[in-house]
Motif scaffolding. Sequence first.
Motif, PDB file in Angstrom:
ATOM      1  N   ARG A 178       0.832  -1.205   0.000  1.00 29.40           N
ATOM      2  CA  ARG A 178       0.000   0.000   0.000  1.00 29.40           C
ATOM      3  C   ARG A 178       0.869   1.259   0.000  1.00 29.40           C
ATOM      4  O   ARG A 178       0.538   2.246  -0.662  1.00 29.40           O
ATOM      5  N   GLU A 179       1.936   1.223   0.730  1.00 27.93           N
ATOM      6  CA  GLU A 179       2.879   2.339   0.708  1.00 27.93           C
ATOM      7  C   GLU A 179       3.478   2.503  -0.681  1.00 27.93           C
ATOM      8  O   GLU A 179       3.622   3.614  -1.188  1.00 27.93           O
ATOM      9  N   GLN A 180       3.808   1.370  -1.299  1.00 25.15           N
ATOM     10  CA  GLN A 180       4.361   1.435  -2.649  1.00 25.15           C
ATOM     11  C   GLN A 180       3.352   2.041  -3.619  1.00 25.15           C
ATOM     12  O   GLN A 180       3.709   2.888  -4.460  1.00 25.15           O
ATOM     13  N   LEU A 181       2.102   1.612  -3.505  1.00 23.07           N
ATOM     14  CA  LEU A 181       1.062   2.170  -4.380  1.00 23.07           C
ATOM     15  C   LEU A 181       0.902   3.673  -4.158  1.00 23.07           C
ATOM     16  O   LEU A 181       0.744   4.439  -5.122  1.00 23.07           O
ATOM     17  N   ARG A 182       0.934   4.087  -2.918  1.00 24.66           N
ATOM     18  CA  ARG A 182       0.797   5.516  -2.623  1.00 24.66           C
ATOM     19  C   ARG A 182       1.919   6.317  -3.275  1.00 24.66           C
ATOM     20  O   ARG A 182       1.681   7.352  -3.924  1.00 24.66           O
ATOM     21  N   LEU A 183       3.151   5.827  -3.143  1.00 24.74           N
ATOM     22  CA  LEU A 183       4.293   6.538  -3.713  1.00 24.74           C
ATOM     23  C   LEU A 183       4.272   6.505  -5.238  1.00 24.74           C
ATOM     24  O   LEU A 183       4.580   7.502  -5.899  1.00 24.74           O
ATOM     25  N   LEU A 184       3.889   5.342  -5.798  1.00 29.09           N
ATOM     26  CA  LEU A 184       3.831   5.237  -7.262  1.00 29.09           C
ATOM     27  C   LEU A 184       2.777   6.167  -7.841  1.00 29.09           C
ATOM     28  O   LEU A 184       2.981   6.768  -8.912  1.00 29.09           O
ATOM     29  N   LYS A 185       1.659   6.305  -7.159  1.00 23.08           N
ATOM     30  CA  LYS A 185       0.610   7.199  -7.659  1.00 23.08           C
ATOM     31  C   LYS A 185       1.035   8.663  -7.557  1.00 23.08           C
ATOM     32  O   LYS A 185       0.663   9.484  -8.416  1.00 23.08           O
ATOM     33  N   GLU A 186       1.814   8.970  -6.533  1.00 20.58           N
ATOM     34  CA  GLU A 186       2.362  10.329  -6.458  1.00 20.58           C
ATOM     35  C   GLU A 186       3.299  10.581  -7.630  1.00 20.58           C
ATOM     36  O   GLU A 186       3.257  11.656  -8.266  1.00 20.58           O
ATOM     37  N   ASN A 187       4.156   9.613  -7.933  1.00 20.34           N
ATOM     38  CA  ASN A 187       5.066   9.750  -9.082  1.00 20.34           C
ATOM     39  C   ASN A 187       4.278   9.859 -10.390  1.00 20.34           C
ATOM     40  O   ASN A 187       4.624  10.656 -11.275  1.00 20.34           O
ATOM     41  N   LEU A 188       3.219   9.036 -10.490  1.00 17.71           N
ATOM     42  CA  LEU A 188       2.405   9.070 -11.704  1.00 17.71           C
ATOM     43  C   LEU A 188       1.788  10.450 -11.889  1.00 17.71           C
ATOM     44  O   LEU A 188       1.732  10.976 -13.017  1.00 17.71           O
ATOM     45  N   GLY A 189       1.336  11.068 -10.799  1.00 19.85           N
ATOM     46  CA  GLY A 189       0.778  12.411 -10.893  1.00 19.85           C
ATOM     47  C   GLY A 189       1.801  13.422 -11.378  1.00 19.85           C
ATOM     48  O   GLY A 189       1.487  14.315 -12.190  1.00 19.85           O
ATOM     49  N   THR A 190       3.039  13.269 -10.910  1.00 20.62           N
ATOM     50  CA  THR A 190       4.102  14.176 -11.358  1.00 20.62           C
ATOM     51  C   THR A 190       4.361  14.005 -12.848  1.00 20.62           C
ATOM     52  O   THR A 190       4.471  14.992 -13.601  1.00 20.62           O
ATOM     53  N   TYR A 191       4.459  12.732 -13.303  1.00 18.38           N
ATOM     54  CA  TYR A 191       4.696  12.489 -14.732  1.00 18.38           C
ATOM     55  C   TYR A 191       3.504  12.963 -15.576  1.00 18.38           C
ATOM     56  O   TYR A 191       3.678  13.512 -16.670  1.00 18.38           O
ATOM     57  N   ARG A 192       2.291  12.734 -15.084  1.00 16.09           N
ATOM     58  CA  ARG A 192       1.116  13.137 -15.836  1.00 16.09           C
ATOM     59  C   ARG A 192       1.096  14.663 -16.041  1.00 16.09           C
ATOM     60  O   ARG A 192       0.806  15.152 -17.144  1.00 16.09           O
ATOM     61  N   GLY A 193       1.416  15.374 -14.979  1.00 14.19           N
ATOM     62  CA  GLY A 193       1.452  16.832 -15.097  1.00 14.19           C
ATOM     63  C   GLY A 193       2.496  17.289 -16.100  1.00 14.19           C
ATOM     64  O   GLY A 193       2.251  18.200 -16.910  1.00 14.19           O
ATOM     65  N   GLN A 194       3.664  16.632 -16.084  1.00 18.04           N
ATOM     66  CA  GLN A 194       4.722  17.024 -17.003  1.00 18.04           C
ATOM     67  C   GLN A 194       4.357  16.649 -18.444  1.00 18.04           C
ATOM     68  O   GLN A 194       4.660  17.396 -19.388  1.00 18.04           O
ATOM     69  N   VAL A 195       3.705  15.489 -18.611  1.00 15.60           N
ATOM     70  CA  VAL A 195       3.285  15.082 -19.959  1.00 15.60           C
ATOM     71  C   VAL A 195       2.312  16.094 -20.539  1.00 15.60           C
ATOM     72  O   VAL A 195       2.399  16.485 -21.725  1.00 15.60           O
ATOM     73  N   ASN A 196       1.354  16.526 -19.721  1.00 15.60           N
ATOM     74  CA  ASN A 196       0.368  17.510 -20.192  1.00 15.60           C
ATOM     75  C   ASN A 196       1.048  18.819 -20.593  1.00 15.60           C
ATOM     76  O   ASN A 196       0.681  19.445 -21.615  1.00 15.60           O
ATOM     77  N   ILE A 197       2.030  19.228 -19.797  1.00 12.94           N
ATOM     78  CA  ILE A 197       2.755  20.464 -20.130  1.00 12.94           C
ATOM     79  C   ILE A 197       3.511  20.307 -21.445  1.00 12.94           C
ATOM     80  O   ILE A 197       3.485  21.182 -22.324  1.00 12.94           O
ATOM     81  N   PHE A 198       4.180  19.158 -21.605  1.00 12.94           N
ATOM     82  CA  PHE A 198       4.974  18.932 -22.821  1.00 12.94           C
ATOM     83  C   PHE A 198       4.084  18.839 -24.063  1.00 12.94           C
ATOM     84  O   PHE A 198       4.483  19.251 -25.151  1.00 12.94           O
ATOM     85  N   LYS A 199       2.891  18.246 -23.896  1.00 10.42           N
ATOM     86  CA  LYS A 199       1.993  18.160 -25.046  1.00 10.42           C
ATOM     87  C   LYS A 199       1.643  19.553 -25.568  1.00 10.42           C
ATOM     88  O   LYS A 199       1.635  19.793 -26.784  1.00 10.42           O
ATOM     89  N   LEU A 200       1.347  20.458 -24.663  1.00 16.98           N
ATOM     90  CA  LEU A 200       1.045  21.833 -25.070  1.00 16.98           C
ATOM     91  C   LEU A 200       2.253  22.494 -25.710  1.00 16.98           C
ATOM     92  O   LEU A 200       2.133  23.212 -26.722  1.00 16.98           O
ATOM     93  N   GLN A 201       3.438  22.240 -25.118  1.00 20.29           N
ATOM     94  CA  GLN A 201       4.659  22.852 -25.652  1.00 20.29           C
ATOM     95  C   GLN A 201       5.007  22.286 -27.022  1.00 20.29           C
ATOM     96  O   GLN A 201       5.502  23.013 -27.892  1.00 20.29           O
TER      97      GLN A 201
END
Length: 447
Positions: free
Chosen positions: A156-179
Amino acid sequence: MNKKILLAFIFFVPFQLFSQEQWNLKACIAYGLKNNRNSTVYENEKRAADAKAKEALADYLPKVSLTGTLDNNLKVQESVIPGGVFGPDPIRVAFSQKYNSNAQAQLDQTIYDQSLLTGLKASKYNKQQAEVNIRKSEETIIYNIGNAYYQIYVYREQLRLLKENLGTYRGQVNIFKLQVEKGVTLQKDLDKVTVDYNNAISQIRIAESNLTLSQNQLKYEMGYPISSALPVDSVSQQDVAIHIDATNSNDLASPFVVGNRVDYRLSEINARLLDIDEKRIKAGAMPKLTGYARYGAVGFGNSIGPAFKDLSPFSAVGLKLSIPIFDFFRRNAQYNQAKYKSLNATENLKLDEGKYELEYENAKTKINNARQNLESDSRNIQLAESVFKTTDLQYRKGVTDLTEWLTAQNSIKESQNNYLNSLFSFYQAKLDLEKASGNLKTFYTSL
């Protein structure tokens, strides 16, 4: 207004009920001690040991037997009375008739049998062995449930941390798509972040699968229905900190008592049983004295009816002394086998004492190392996150490039993996220490 209150009540009450059904570690262990199939097996073994003790005692209690026979003498045996007794010629005479009935009751009582007396001493140790086996089964259940429970927390701790990382990557992907659409960023930069984003999704799937497997394992160890939901109460971060602080060198300084180990106690009982067996075989060379009382009746007749009507009673009491003489070689071979088994059991007991003390000392070392590693890896996550925040800010300002940004994010993932490994190692070392010191039940009651 009333409808809003009613809706709030409808949604709030199930949540409260669900929260009350959360299973903490102590509740899981308590359920497992009652419902794990091994508990039933060892309880039955205890009952079998009680029955075996009664069986051993029965050999020294009175025994009563009833026997009855009916003989059809197809040809009656005749005896010859020599001539000169009742006349000048030999006389042939039958001392029985065609039908012969016999019924008797006999009571036998062992008066002295040193072999049986020695064997009776084993009953006490057989009962102790069954009781210690129950204790061993309970400790195994506690250990396995604890191990599965902590695995759930780690996943569960691993899932929590992985989802936090996924949120960071998702935000960066969205920014890069616009760029990329605006032409200010290259497609390869978007692809680099997308690869890490997809990897994070795959890792989440694996962690979710591992979580399901560990939940099923916990249900199995508890004897809980696999198909039923088991809402496990995860250990909070605060609880982890408390456990780490509580596991200090002062707590580990208590002296090791080998008698607390159930395996050692089982070895002790086995050694005593082998010693009793050696003495029992030796006592087999001593005389055995038995008393008996017999009462019966015998009848004769040329047809079946008279054989049961005119019965002649008889009775007797007596003593029987048995002295074994010619079984020396067989008994001596058995005695030597039992003697060397007993000697080996004594030596193995000494070896076990050293082995269990070694396990305890190693467990202390491991948990100290695990605690230090966990503290260090926990701090490393904070440091990696701090570095990433700085790098992310610099990247947004154009001071650094994407490679530095990805490197900083990968450092977070690496520190998270190290933290998760250290976290499970810490809990594993904690359970191993409780097992090595023979205090698993104390650990359970103190939860």
